[in-house]
Write a protein that holds these residues in place. Structure first.
Motif, PDB file in Angstrom:
ATOM      1  N   LEU A 149       0.825  -1.212   0.000  1.00  0.00           N
ATOM      2  CA  LEU A 149       0.000   0.000   0.000  1.00  0.00           C
ATOM      3  C   LEU A 149       0.858   1.259   0.000  1.00  0.00           C
ATOM      4  O   LEU A 149       0.744   2.123  -0.878  1.00  0.00           O
ATOM      5  N   VAL A 150       1.753   1.340   0.977  1.00  0.00           N
ATOM      6  CA  VAL A 150       2.551   2.560   1.101  1.00  0.00           C
ATOM      7  C   VAL A 150       3.521   2.664  -0.075  1.00  0.00           C
ATOM      8  O   VAL A 150       3.832   3.763  -0.539  1.00  0.00           O
ATOM      9  N   GLY A 151       3.972   1.523  -0.581  1.00  0.00           N
ATOM     10  CA  GLY A 151       4.880   1.531  -1.730  1.00  0.00           C
ATOM     11  C   GLY A 151       4.233   2.182  -2.941  1.00  0.00           C
ATOM     12  O   GLY A 151       4.800   3.071  -3.566  1.00  0.00           O
ATOM     13  N   VAL A 152       3.012   1.754  -3.251  1.00  0.00           N
ATOM     14  CA  VAL A 152       2.316   2.300  -4.421  1.00  0.00           C
ATOM     15  C   VAL A 152       2.002   3.778  -4.222  1.00  0.00           C
ATOM     16  O   VAL A 152       2.284   4.623  -5.082  1.00  0.00           O
ATOM     17  N   LEU A 153       1.421   4.098  -3.050  1.00  0.00           N
ATOM     18  CA  LEU A 153       1.051   5.497  -2.794  1.00  0.00           C
ATOM     19  C   LEU A 153       2.276   6.409  -2.848  1.00  0.00           C
ATOM     20  O   LEU A 153       2.242   7.470  -3.461  1.00  0.00           O
ATOM     21  N   ALA A 154       3.349   5.978  -2.216  1.00  0.00           N
ATOM     22  CA  ALA A 154       4.546   6.819  -2.150  1.00  0.00           C
ATOM     23  C   ALA A 154       5.218   6.916  -3.517  1.00  0.00           C
ATOM     24  O   ALA A 154       5.777   7.948  -3.873  1.00  0.00           O
ATOM     25  N   PHE A 155       5.136   5.829  -4.304  1.00  0.00           N
ATOM     26  CA  PHE A 155       5.780   5.877  -5.623  1.00  0.00           C
ATOM     27  C   PHE A 155       5.111   6.934  -6.498  1.00  0.00           C
ATOM     28  O   PHE A 155       5.779   7.746  -7.134  1.00  0.00           O
ATOM     29  N   ILE A 156       3.777   6.925  -6.517  1.00  0.00           N
ATOM     30  CA  ILE A 156       3.080   7.903  -7.349  1.00  0.00           C
ATOM     31  C   ILE A 156       3.392   9.323  -6.855  1.00  0.00           C
ATOM     32  O   ILE A 156       3.643  10.235  -7.641  1.00  0.00           O
ATOM     33  N   TYR A 157       3.413   9.469  -5.535  1.00  0.00           N
ATOM     34  CA  TYR A 157       3.708  10.775  -4.943  1.00  0.00           C
ATOM     35  C   TYR A 157       5.119  11.235  -5.349  1.00  0.00           C
ATOM     36  O   TYR A 157       5.324  12.363  -5.800  1.00  0.00           O
ATOM     37  N   ALA A 158       6.080  10.336  -5.202  1.00  0.00           N
ATOM     38  CA  ALA A 158       7.460  10.679  -5.554  1.00  0.00           C
ATOM     39  C   ALA A 158       7.583  10.933  -7.056  1.00  0.00           C
ATOM     40  O   ALA A 158       8.335  11.801  -7.501  1.00  0.00           O
ATOM     41  N   THR A 167      12.010   9.413  -4.025  1.00  0.00           N
ATOM     42  CA  THR A 167      12.330  10.679  -4.692  1.00  0.00           C
ATOM     43  C   THR A 167      13.786  10.677  -5.130  1.00  0.00           C
ATOM     44  O   THR A 167      14.117  11.088  -6.243  1.00  0.00           O
ATOM     45  N   THR A 168      14.649  10.223  -4.246  1.00  0.00           N
ATOM     46  CA  THR A 168      16.072  10.145  -4.597  1.00  0.00           C
ATOM     47  C   THR A 168      16.264   9.226  -5.793  1.00  0.00           C
ATOM     48  O   THR A 168      16.968   9.571  -6.748  1.00  0.00           O
ATOM     49  N   ALA A 169      15.613   8.055  -5.747  1.00  0.00           N
ATOM     50  CA  ALA A 169      15.792   7.084  -6.832  1.00  0.00           C
ATOM     51  C   ALA A 169      15.290   7.638  -8.149  1.00  0.00           C
ATOM     52  O   ALA A 169      15.934   7.485  -9.187  1.00  0.00           O
ATOM     53  N   LEU A 170      14.123   8.310  -8.104  1.00  0.00           N
ATOM     54  CA  LEU A 170      13.536   8.793  -9.352  1.00  0.00           C
ATOM     55  C   LEU A 170      14.232  10.039  -9.876  1.00  0.00           C
ATOM     56  O   LEU A 170      14.161  10.346 -11.064  1.00  0.00           O
ATOM     57  N   SER A 171      14.916  10.771  -9.001  1.00  0.00           N
ATOM     58  CA  SER A 171      15.569  11.983  -9.503  1.00  0.00           C
ATOM     59  C   SER A 171      16.945  11.676 -10.094  1.00  0.00           C
ATOM     60  O   SER A 171      17.588  12.546 -10.647  1.00  0.00           O
ATOM     61  N   ARG A 190      10.560   6.387 -30.793  1.00  0.00           N
ATOM     62  CA  ARG A 190       9.098   6.461 -30.831  1.00  0.00           C
ATOM     63  C   ARG A 190       8.427   5.492 -29.864  1.00  0.00           C
ATOM     64  O   ARG A 190       7.408   4.869 -30.174  1.00  0.00           O
ATOM     65  N   ALA A 191       8.970   5.357 -28.668  1.00  0.00           N
ATOM     66  CA  ALA A 191       8.313   4.517 -27.670  1.00  0.00           C
ATOM     67  C   ALA A 191       7.178   5.310 -27.030  1.00  0.00           C
ATOM     68  O   ALA A 191       7.277   6.524 -26.884  1.00  0.00           O
ATOM     69  N   SER A 192       6.107   4.607 -26.686  1.00  0.00           N
ATOM     70  CA  SER A 192       4.979   5.291 -26.057  1.00  0.00           C
ATOM     71  C   SER A 192       5.334   5.624 -24.619  1.00  0.00           C
ATOM     72  O   SER A 192       6.282   5.099 -24.053  1.00  0.00           O
ATOM     73  N   ARG A 193       4.535   6.524 -24.031  1.00  0.00           N
ATOM     74  CA  ARG A 193       4.788   6.954 -22.665  1.00  0.00           C
ATOM     75  C   ARG A 193       4.792   5.759 -21.701  1.00  0.00           C
ATOM     76  O   ARG A 193       5.641   5.655 -20.808  1.00  0.00           O
ATOM     77  N   LEU A 194       3.836   4.860 -21.915  1.00  0.00           N
ATOM     78  CA  LEU A 194       3.710   3.691 -21.049  1.00  0.00           C
ATOM     79  C   LEU A 194       4.928   2.786 -21.201  1.00  0.00           C
ATOM     80  O   LEU A 194       5.480   2.276 -20.234  1.00  0.00           O
ATOM     81  N   THR A 234      10.110   0.457 -19.529  1.00  0.00           N
ATOM     82  CA  THR A 234      11.424   0.050 -20.017  1.00  0.00           C
ATOM     83  C   THR A 234      12.557   0.963 -19.544  1.00  0.00           C
ATOM     84  O   THR A 234      13.711   0.564 -19.547  1.00  0.00           O
ATOM     85  N   VAL A 235      12.224   2.192 -19.153  1.00  0.00           N
ATOM     86  CA  VAL A 235      13.282   3.107 -18.714  1.00  0.00           C
ATOM     87  C   VAL A 235      13.111   3.517 -17.251  1.00  0.00           C
ATOM     88  O   VAL A 235      13.998   3.320 -16.430  1.00  0.00           O
ATOM     89  N   THR A 236      11.924   4.050 -16.938  1.00  0.00           N
ATOM     90  CA  THR A 236      11.714   4.594 -15.598  1.00  0.00           C
ATOM     91  C   THR A 236      11.841   3.518 -14.520  1.00  0.00           C
ATOM     92  O   THR A 236      12.637   3.650 -13.590  1.00  0.00           O
ATOM     93  N   LEU A 237      11.041   2.468 -14.659  1.00  0.00           N
ATOM     94  CA  LEU A 237      11.040   1.434 -13.620  1.00  0.00           C
ATOM     95  C   LEU A 237      12.407   0.754 -13.456  1.00  0.00           C
ATOM     96  O   LEU A 237      12.900   0.646 -12.344  1.00  0.00           O
ATOM     97  N   PRO A 238      13.027   0.308 -14.551  1.00  0.00           N
ATOM     98  CA  PRO A 238      14.357  -0.301 -14.353  1.00  0.00           C
ATOM     99  C   PRO A 238      15.343   0.650 -13.699  1.00  0.00           C
ATOM    100  O   PRO A 238      16.155   0.248 -12.870  1.00  0.00           O
ATOM    101  N   GLY A 239      15.265   1.940 -14.044  1.00  0.00           N
ATOM    102  CA  GLY A 239      16.195   2.907 -13.474  1.00  0.00           C
ATOM    103  C   GLY A 239      15.988   3.080 -11.983  1.00  0.00           C
ATOM    104  O   GLY A 239      16.924   3.299 -11.234  1.00  0.00           O
ATOM    105  N   ALA A 240      14.701   2.990 -11.569  1.00  0.00           N
ATOM    106  CA  ALA A 240      14.408   3.218 -10.145  1.00  0.00           C
ATOM    107  C   ALA A 240      14.283   1.909  -9.381  1.00  0.00           C
ATOM    108  O   ALA A 240      13.926   1.899  -8.217  1.00  0.00           O
TER     109      ALA A 240
END
Lengths: 362, 585
Positions: B93-102, B177-181, B195-199, B204-210
């Motif tokens: 729960l807190v993981g999902v909520l905090a991830f979107i917030y961050a 926040t640190t991980a995503l920045s 030409r990759a879509s936002r999703l 493929t980029v955001t999640l693996p990076g964080a």
């Protein structure tokens, strides 16, 4: 360098192990009073480790360091006599230039007025008078490095250690500061050891260069000596540009290069007939000959590529009966123009026998 | 080059031993002191506790008997399962909520990011008891909006999970926040060029990076969730968890041995999570390259609005939970008499220690902040910057991280075992030793030591990071100038690291104010604490005064933070002038 003087720093049989890795292997040499020595080599050759042993930052596994007749082998850095300058300058960021320069003096019970005198003296020595109130962040890289140098000299050390001091600077500043440091060193007569991987830096600044390779000394000698008479294939390759050609010994003073027989002045290696050797000659040492007459040591070649490098052209040559051998020659532009040399042209090159080095193939 | 025939002793077979300077000796002394301190504060108590779990009440060795008794008691085993359930559900729960917030904080162009960042940190100022109390007011038997639960009871897993999510939220947001920045803009440019879509870019980029940040955040959330004591104590009802079991065994039934057994059971998942986190963090370092180009989010009206709405909702909930306690603390008698009053702040009229407890908390927090900062920062300095003893230092470096793996309840109980007895029997020898630390028992001293130990790791890592950013050659230059290292420490290291040092002391202060778990076993008649008072007043049904005391803690932490902020700015203006780059020619 006159070698009659007494050595100021003696390194004897010095070895350093990091775990099972031998970073330095039985290094021995001497540095004379007032000499400017460069440790030159590729990264990982042990030059920085050797400097750190001299400073006492790393203690060698065995062997000794003797400075001014005193065995300092196991002394901590605080008990040794040296000033040091790093690539990162390592200026204290929260202290202004004056306080940085006075840092080591304040600890020696020197009167305030004298400290201020010394600070001014140091500032004019490095050509930055009037900068005493500035913080390091307000100075350019070159200025910071000069302050770092002044700070290292502040407490009148007997030995100056420079660890890649110019590597972080722009090319132009680097060339300028190179000259300045050398002048300053000569003026003060301070024994200096500099670590660098930049051969140009070593060649222009050093009285003597110690070329290092895999924890050993590959060659030690004057810049001219190192460049003109490399002691090994490694030195020949690391310093300057060199043609390496596989050849076979015929006699002690003759070798066969393809179909060509080449006469040597003298060879560093004792050659036995049919021994495989490597012939080395610098691109700028090759001479152009006449195609018509065939002097000794000359070969007929074709120009296969021509590269413009500003001050000179570097031509890739193909030798007759000797396919796929990279042989290059450096030629000034006016020679290129005069002889109308272009790709496809045929030339004769002469291997001057006093400029050829031969190493046995290991 | 002449060949020199060496006549010196330095070519004998043994490696040379460096001669020690005065600096080295002082550093060695400091390191030994630090090692001895950490040993006494962590290992000896834990060892004693561990050995107690193999003994009966009289101190005879009984092997695994206590453990078989434990696993033969269904209610106890159930609480182990409950604890894991709470841990997993809260983490998700807190993981999902905090991830979107961050994500909103780092990857959107919504306005007021600074404000939202601040609001996310608010729960840190409160003890974990506070959200639980607020939830009782909101959804309890006489709750303001209990209909929302549609007949479900807040007393139990639902309440625990919500309270913990509130309390853990800031820690998770911080890591994410640190991980995503730390994103590399070039990767995104490349993805867009392909030409990759936002999703697709997200997966493929955001999640693996964080990835490692997310994992680390999950481990932290899980650890906090299974070790917290305040929230389940207040709102857990009949739903037992391990930390509350330890408390019940020790304080309720005086069964110290079983308390030790439960502690060991709780220690297991925490240590596993700790090890996993260590492995993950070691990998993370390799991800950041110096050539990375920082990612600047681009405005996108629709996306930014969604993110803004989300952050506003979460912020509303966070502040709402805080506001409920604040409001409740001024209400005469909920829900029958809604007149405003200050009666609930008359702590001296109630059990729990009164205003003296609040005063003790402040004294404890100040001591913890001062002593803790001095010890932790000097310790980190010696570990990081000493010239010699590298092996010893890396052992210490590891020891300094261990407190993170010891739950507060476990540490507190271990402290009872270690500091309470007047004599120790050395096993198998029959030798009896007088306990030299016994005098600390039930004093302010033991509270301070326990709190510093409990919160040692995070400030230590802050200090190490700050020290690592300093040029490693400062010490060398000082040595070559014959300036002793402690002068350079006071003249250069300390002022340059001042911002980090201030961060450390405020972290210690706030945690000392809010902690319950580590100190709940250790307070004595003279050393009541505010956070424990909240617990005890709530226990006795004085829930409004409990809310009032919890709010006192929040007010104190918050004002200290604000004062610190102003102070820091003032000090920085005066002492950190060198940070500003003016003219560079």
């Amino acid at each position: 360098m006159e070698q009659e003087q007494k050595p100021y720093l003696q390194i004897e049989q010095l070895s350093k192990m990091f775990g099972t890795f031998k970073a330095l292997s039985e290094i021995s040499f001497e540095v004379f009073e007032g000499e400017f020595i460069c440790f030159l080599g590729p990264s990982g050759c042990g030059k920085t480790t050797l400097l750190r042993c001299i400073a006492g930052l790393d203690i060698q596994t065995s062997g000794s360091v003797i400075q001014a007749g005193k065995d300092i082998s196991v002394l901590p850095p605080t008990a040794r006599d040296f000033g040091i300058v790093f690539q990162s300058y390592a200026l204290f960021p929260n202290l202004n230039v004056r306080k940085n320069l006075a840092y080591g003096l304040e600890n020696r019970k020197i009167k305030k007025a004298e400290i201020e005198n010394r600070v001014q003296e140091l500032l004019s020595l490095v050509g930055l008078p009037g900068h005493e109130e500035k913080y390091p962040a307000q100075l350019s890289g070159g200025q910071q490095q000069r302050i770092a140098l002044a700070r290292a000299l502040a407490t009148w050390p007997g030995l100056l250690l420079l660890d890649e001091p110019l590597s972080a600077l722009d090319a132009k500043v680097r060339v300028h500061l190179r000259h300045e440091i050398k002048e300053l060193q000569k003026q003060l007569g301070i024994t200096t050891i500099m670590v660098t991987h930049d051969q140009e830096e070593a060649l222009t600044m050093a009285d003597r260069i110690v070329v290092m390779d895999h924890g050993t000394i590959a060659q030690a000698g004057s810049p001219v000596d190192i460049y003109r008479n490399p002691a090994s294939e490694f030195v020949a390759d690391f310093v300057g540009t060199m043609n390496f050609l596989p050849a076979t010994a015929i006699t002690e003073s003759n070798i066969r290069l393809g179909e060509l027989e080449i006469e040597l002045d003298n060879s560093a290696v004792k050659m036995t007939p049919d021994q495989k050797v490597t012939l080395c000659v610098r691109p700028e040492d090759l001479l152009l000959g006449q195609l018509s007459d065939q002097p000794s040591n000359s070969a007929k070649v074709a120009v296969e590529g021509l590269e413009f490098l500003g001050a000179f052209y570097r031509a890739q040559l193909g030798m007759e009966g000797f396919n796929d051998l990279p042989l290059t020659i450096d030629l000034p532009p006016n020679i290129i123009d005069k002889h109308e040399i272009k790709v496809g042209a045929e030339l004769a090159v002469i291997f001057p026998k006093d400029r050829i080095h031969v190493f046995s193939v290991s | 080059m002449k060949d020199i025939v060496s006549n010196s002793i330095h070519t004998s077979g043994l490696p040379l031993r460096p001669q020690l300077s005065k600096d080295d000796l002082i550093q060695a002394g400091g390191l030994v002191l630090l090692a001895a301190g950490l040993l006494t504060a962590i290992f000896l108590p834990l060892y004693v506790m561990l050995s107690k779990s193999f003994q009966d009440a009289e101190g005879n060795f009984t092997g695994l008997e206590n453990y078989s008794e434990y696993f033969g008691t269904p209610t106890l085993v159930t609480s182990a399962q409950n604890t894991l359930t709470i841990g997993v559900v809260t983490t998700v729960l807190v993981g999902v909520l905090a991830f979107i917030y961050a994500y909103a904080l780092t990857r959107s162009c919504m306005p007021m990011k600074g404000l939202f960042r601040g609001i996310a940190m608010v729960p840190i100022l409160a003890p974990s008891l506070l959200p639980a109390i607020s939830l009782v007011y909101l959804f309890g038997n006489q709750g303001m909006i209990k209909e929302v639960l549609m007949g479900q009871s807040i007393y139990g897993p639902i309440g625990i999970v919500i309270a913990l999510s509130f309390w853990i939220f800031p820690h998770t947001v911080l890591i994410l926040t640190t991980a995503l920045s730390m994103a590399d803009a070039r990767l995104y440019e490349a993805a867009i060029a392909l030409r990759a879509s936002r999703l697709r870019i997200f997966f493929t980029v955001t999640l693996p990076g964080a990835k490692y940040g997310v994992m680390s955040a999950c481990f932290v959330a899980f650890t906090y969730a299974i070790t917290d004591f305040g929230a389940p104590k207040v709102i857990g009802g009949w739903y037992n968890v391990l930390s509350v079991d330890i408390y019940k065994q020790v304080v309720g039934q005086w069964n110290f041995q079983m308390g030790a057994v439960v502690s060991v059971v709780l220690l297991f998942p925490v240590v596993l999570s700790f090890i996993a986190d260590r492995i993950v963090q070691r990998r993370q370092i390799a991800l950041i390259s110096s050539g990375s180009v920082p990612l600047e989010p681009k405005p996108d009206k629709k996306f930014d609005r969604i993110m803004l709405a989300y952050c506003m909702t979460i912020s509303f909930i966070l502040l709402g939970i805080l506001a409920v306690s604040a409001y409740a603390s001024f209400i005469k008698f909920w829900p029958y008499n809604l007149n405003l009053t200050l009666d609930n702040y008359q702590f001296d009229l109630m059990d729990g220690g009164g205003w003296a407890a609040y005063q003790n908390s402040i004294i404890m927090a100040i001591w913890t902040a001062i002593l803790g900062t001095v010890i932790i920062f000097s310790g980190a300095y010696l570990i990081e910057k000493s010239r010699l003893f590298s092996r010893f230092r890396s052992v210490l470096q590891f020891i300094a991280i261990i407190p993170l793996a010891v739950p507060g309840m476990v540490l507190g109980l271990a402290y009872i075992f270690f500091f309470n007895p007047t004599k120790f029997n050395i096993p198998f020898t029959g030798i009896e030793l007088t306990n030299p630390f016994n005098f600390l028992y039930a004093t302010m001293g033991i509270l301070v030591i326990c709190t510093i130990t409990h919160y040692y790791t995070v400030p230590h890592l802050t200090a190490v990071t700050a020290l690592k950013q300093m040029d490693s050659e400062f010490e060398t230059v000082s040595a070559s100038l014959k300036v002793p290292f402690y002068k350079t420490f006071t003249r250069v290291t300390f002022p340059v690291c001042l911002p980090a040092i201030m961060d450390i002391s405020i972290y210690l202060f706030v945690n000392a104010m809010t902690t319950v778990s580590a100190v709940v076993f250790l307070w004595g008649p003279q050393t009541h604490l505010a956070s424990v008072a909240v617990l005890n007043m709530d226990d006795q049904g004085d829930i409004a005064p409990a809310a009032a005391m919890a709010m006192m803690i929040v007010y104190t932490s918050a004002s200290v933070r604000v004062v610190y902020g102003l102070l820091t700015r003032g000090i920085e203006r005066r002492t950190q002038a060198w940070r500003r780059r003016e003219s560079v020619d």
